[in-house]
Motif scaffolding. Structure first.
Motif, PDB file in Angstrom:
ATOM      1  N   GLU A   1       0.918  -1.239  -0.073  1.00  0.00           N
ATOM      2  CA  GLU A   1      -0.276   0.172   0.084  1.00  0.00           C
ATOM      3  C   GLU A   1       1.071   1.061   0.015  1.00  0.00           C
ATOM      4  O   GLU A   1       2.017   1.226   0.934  1.00  0.00           O
ATOM      5  N   LYS A   2       0.606   2.292  -0.653  1.00  0.00           N
ATOM      6  CA  LYS A   2       1.190   3.383  -0.786  1.00  0.00           C
ATOM      7  C   LYS A   2       0.509   4.871  -0.983  1.00  0.00           C
ATOM      8  O   LYS A   2      -0.754   4.545  -1.528  1.00  0.00           O
ATOM      9  N   THR A   3       0.775   5.753  -0.075  1.00  0.00           N
ATOM     10  CA  THR A   3       0.112   7.063  -0.306  1.00  0.00           C
ATOM     11  C   THR A   3       0.913   8.050  -0.928  1.00  0.00           C
ATOM     12  O   THR A   3       1.903   8.178  -0.917  1.00  0.00           O
ATOM     13  N   TYR A   4      -0.170   8.707  -1.770  1.00  0.00           N
ATOM     14  CA  TYR A   4       0.447   9.679  -2.568  1.00  0.00           C
ATOM     15  C   TYR A   4      -0.113  10.925  -2.317  1.00  0.00           C
ATOM     16  O   TYR A   4      -1.165  11.028  -2.012  1.00  0.00           O
ATOM     17  N   THR A   5       0.745  12.023  -2.382  1.00  0.00           N
ATOM     18  CA  THR A   5       0.135  13.543  -2.363  1.00  0.00           C
ATOM     19  C   THR A   5       0.468  14.334  -3.427  1.00  0.00           C
ATOM     20  O   THR A   5       1.727  14.408  -3.894  1.00  0.00           O
ATOM     21  N   SER A   6      -0.338  15.537  -3.738  1.00  0.00           N
ATOM     22  CA  SER A   6      -0.215  16.307  -4.476  1.00  0.00           C
ATOM     23  C   SER A   6       0.395  17.689  -3.846  1.00  0.00           C
ATOM     24  O   SER A   6       0.392  18.736  -4.500  1.00  0.00           O
ATOM     25  N   GLU A   7       0.404  17.668  -2.582  1.00  0.00           N
ATOM     26  CA  GLU A   7       1.038  18.829  -1.794  1.00  0.00           C
ATOM     27  C   GLU A   7       1.885  18.220  -0.814  1.00  0.00           C
ATOM     28  O   GLU A   7       1.962  17.049  -0.501  1.00  0.00           O
ATOM     29  N   PRO A   8       2.821  19.161  -0.228  1.00  0.00           N
ATOM     30  CA  PRO A   8       3.844  18.846   0.705  1.00  0.00           C
ATOM     31  C   PRO A   8       2.792  18.154   1.895  1.00  0.00           C
ATOM     32  O   PRO A   8       2.528  19.073   2.797  1.00  0.00           O
ATOM     33  N   ARG A   9       3.130  17.083   2.111  1.00  0.00           N
ATOM     34  CA  ARG A   9       2.361  16.117   3.349  1.00  0.00           C
ATOM     35  C   ARG A   9       2.898  15.227   3.764  1.00  0.00           C
ATOM     36  O   ARG A   9       3.443  14.277   3.046  1.00  0.00           O
ATOM     37  N   CYS A  10       3.146  14.929   5.018  1.00  0.00           N
ATOM     38  CA  CYS A  10       3.772  13.788   5.700  1.00  0.00           C
ATOM     39  C   CYS A  10       2.820  12.677   5.465  1.00  0.00           C
ATOM     40  O   CYS A  10       1.579  12.789   6.237  1.00  0.00           O
ATOM     41  N   THR A  11       2.844  11.627   4.847  1.00  0.00           N
ATOM     42  CA  THR A  11       1.972  10.739   4.601  1.00  0.00           C
ATOM     43  C   THR A  11       2.102   9.687   6.143  1.00  0.00           C
ATOM     44  O   THR A  11       0.805   8.893   6.182  1.00  0.00           O
ATOM     45  N   GLU A  12       3.116   9.738   7.002  1.00  0.00           N
ATOM     46  CA  GLU A  12       2.985   9.111   8.077  1.00  0.00           C
ATOM     47  C   GLU A  12       2.145   9.689   9.213  1.00  0.00           C
ATOM     48  O   GLU A  12       1.386   9.020   9.936  1.00  0.00           O
ATOM     49  N   CYS A  13       2.458  11.011   9.122  1.00  0.00           N
ATOM     50  CA  CYS A  13       1.694  11.850  10.380  1.00  0.00           C
ATOM     51  C   CYS A  13       0.511  12.659   9.999  1.00  0.00           C
ATOM     52  O   CYS A  13      -0.216  13.153  10.841  1.00  0.00           O
ATOM     53  N   GLY A  14       0.225  12.648   8.730  1.00  0.00           N
ATOM     54  CA  GLY A  14      -0.725  13.445   7.993  1.00  0.00           C
ATOM     55  C   GLY A  14      -0.824  15.059   8.173  1.00  0.00           C
ATOM     56  O   GLY A  14      -1.821  15.747   8.143  1.00  0.00           O
ATOM     57  N   ILE A  15       0.474  15.428   8.463  1.00  0.00           N
ATOM     58  CA  ILE A  15       0.728  16.716   8.629  1.00  0.00           C
ATOM     59  C   ILE A  15       1.026  17.657   7.516  1.00  0.00           C
ATOM     60  O   ILE A  15       1.822  17.128   6.552  1.00  0.00           O
TER      61      ILE A  15
END
Length: 538
Positions: free
Chosen positions: A257-271
């Protein structure tokens, strides 16, 4: 320039006796003579003073009211004078916030570089955070999940107040059918209310983004077999998932499973990490400085060696000497008459034999009987308007590195921005010779280097000049008030060289006094470089 000379006629300032002379433009001129012969009177009190007076006179009447009034030096005339700058050998920087980095402006350029191209990291877990383009995300999905069946999931935020009916409507109205709760897929249209209610209670958004991250429900945007032939469909799915998930989506297969983000965002902490401005990286700004030391890097903390000089004594014997003064002794005696059960510590055990828990209680207080040293000193600090309390605090506190930032002066958000693996505070404590080498060896992409071309050039040139004149041992964090007059003069020379002014008259005050012959040669080279830029140096 209209004239090739600065022509002084009839200078009688101080002990000068009607001196007339010509000084060539764009040359290095040395005024020499025995002590008291009038060298400074000619260079500073006559030539430089007249240049400053003419600058003030050139301002508007409104501006002149805010400037110091300058008297005309005792001289018949000075012709061919150009804009004048004096570089003296005395250190006039007394502020605790003035550092080598701020005086040379190197730190200002560093803040620009870090704000533009610094790598963002999560201030909580330290992981590198970067925004990804749609093309980058599609390429990574094709590489990571090639040949696998995968779900593309977008998070949905719901509160505990959401009903099963509202959740069902929320999902179906968007054109989706399935909800992903952990590894379970729920058909929103056919699922029983009890199943949806259970999912709401388990995965509802608590309002705390960090605590709720990883506990959210997902809508299934697409189910597909990943292959190069379906690149177009994957690209469309990614665009939809980014829109539905406010910039975040997850791709899940049976194996990973991988998390992707289009903005600077910590995929572990959700910040979500915002790119800082130069002000966010300044220890002289409230939004960038450490909240505890206010950007100074050190704080006054209790000096335990002064408070408890003899650690073999017990609390009942008066180990805490600051409580043995006349107006506090009675209060302390009454406190330590109490039993171990009431105090939470052993009052008859030597202080050096107390357990860490007992020492913590002595420092912070315990129950209603043991007051604690930290609350006591905080109360004294609040009443520091009394001179007796100020003397008391001076006696029992000492300046130490800030326990929150470790002397870095900046808050966690500012320190989480890195360049070449280092944050801006680590560069601040690096000797200038090493800092110059760091930027010479720094690997940047063509795009990044173009973005910071001007500030990068300034940092490299100014650190290079400082290194050339023998100041490579200094650091940007070094306080200006701790520098000698000669060091400060050379720093100013390097700053002026870095600014690359031309057509300016520089008046230097015995720049080589006290220097080692090796450093003298370096300084003369810098002075000649000033002249080669098209300036006049006296």
């Amino acid at each position: 320039m209209g004239s090739r000379w600065i022509e002084v006629k009839g200078a009688r300032q101080n002990n000068l006796k009607n001196i007339s002379l010509k000084i060539p433009h764009e040359e290095l001129t040395v005024i020499t003579g025995v002590s008291g012969s009038g060298k400074s009177s000619l260079a500073f009190d006559t030539i430089f003073a007249e240049g400053q007076r003419r600058f003030v006179e050139s301002q508007t009447t409104y501006a002149r009211q805010f400037m110091q009034r300058l008297d005309k030096p005792d001289v018949d005339s000075i012709e061919g004078l150009c804009p004048t700058i004096a570089v003296r050998s005395r250190n006039s920087h007394k502020s605790s916030r003035s550092t080598v980095g701020t005086v040379t402006e190197i730190y200002d350029y560093l803040r620009l570089i870090f704000a533009k191209i610094g790598d963002l990291h999560c201030p909580k877990c330290g992981r590198k955070v970067a925004a990804e383009s749609s093309d980058e995300m599609v390429s990574d999905i094709l590489e990571s999940f090639d040949g696998e069946k995968a779900l593309v999931l977008s998070p949905i935020e719901i509160s505990e107040k959401v009903t099963p009916a509202l959740l069902r409507e929320l999902v179906l109205s968007r054109g989706y059918s399935y909800i992903a709760a952990d590894a379970e897929l729920i058909d929103a249209g056919d699922a029983a209310d009890e199943l949806l209610e259970k999912a709401i209670r388990k995965f509802s958004f608590s309002g705390d983004e960090e605590k709720s991250h990883g506990r959210r429900l997902f809508v299934v945007v697409d189910r597909l077999s990943v292959s190069r032939q379906k690149k177009r469909r994957i690209a469309d799915t990614v665009e939809t998932a980014v829109k539905e998930g406010a910039g975040v989506f997850v791709v899940r297969s049976d194996s990973k499973e991988k998390t992707y983000t289009s903005e600077p965002r910590c995929t572990e902490c959700g910040i979500t990490i915002l790119r800082p401005t130069p002000q966010h990286l300044s220890f002289n700004s409230a939004i960038g400085a450490c909240s505890r030391c206010k950007g100074f890097g050190d704080t006054y903390e209790i000096d335990l060696d002064a408070v408890i000089p003899d650690k073999t004594k017990t609390l009942r014997e008066g180990a805490i000497v600051c409580w043995n003064t006349a107006n506090i002794k009675r209060y302390a005696r009454a406190m330590f008459k109490r039993s171990e059960q009431e105090l939470g510590v052993r009052p008859d055990a030597p202080f050096n034999e107390l357990t860490p828990t007992e020492i913590d209680r002595v420092m912070n207080g315990y129950g209603k009987h043991l007051y604690g040293l930290l609350p006591f000193f905080e109360r004294m600090k609040q009443k520091s308007y009394k001179i007796s309390n100020r003397y008391f605090l001076i006696r029992y506190r000492k300046l130490q590195k800030c326990p929150e930032c470790g002397g870095a002066k900046l808050n966690g958000e500012a320190l989480s921005v890195r360049l070449g693996g280092r944050n801006i505070a680590e560069l601040g404590v690096m000797p200038i010779s090493e800092l110059n080498a760091f930027f010479s060896e720094l690997k940047l992409s063509k795009h990044d280097r173009e973005m910071v071309r001007i500030p990068l050039r300034e940092v490299e040139s100014r650190t290079g000049y400082l290194n050339e004149i023998g100041l490579g041992y200094l650091t940007l964090w070094r306080l200006s008030r701790t520098l000698s007059g000669g060091e400060m003069q050379r720093i100013h020379l390097a700053a002026h060289l870095g600014s690359r002014l031309t057509g300016t008259l520089y008046v230097l005050d015995e720049p080589t006094v006290g220097l080692h012959p090796r450093d003298t040669e370096r300084l003369v080279k810098v002075i000649r470089d000033l002249k080669e830029l098209g300036n006049t140096v006296i």
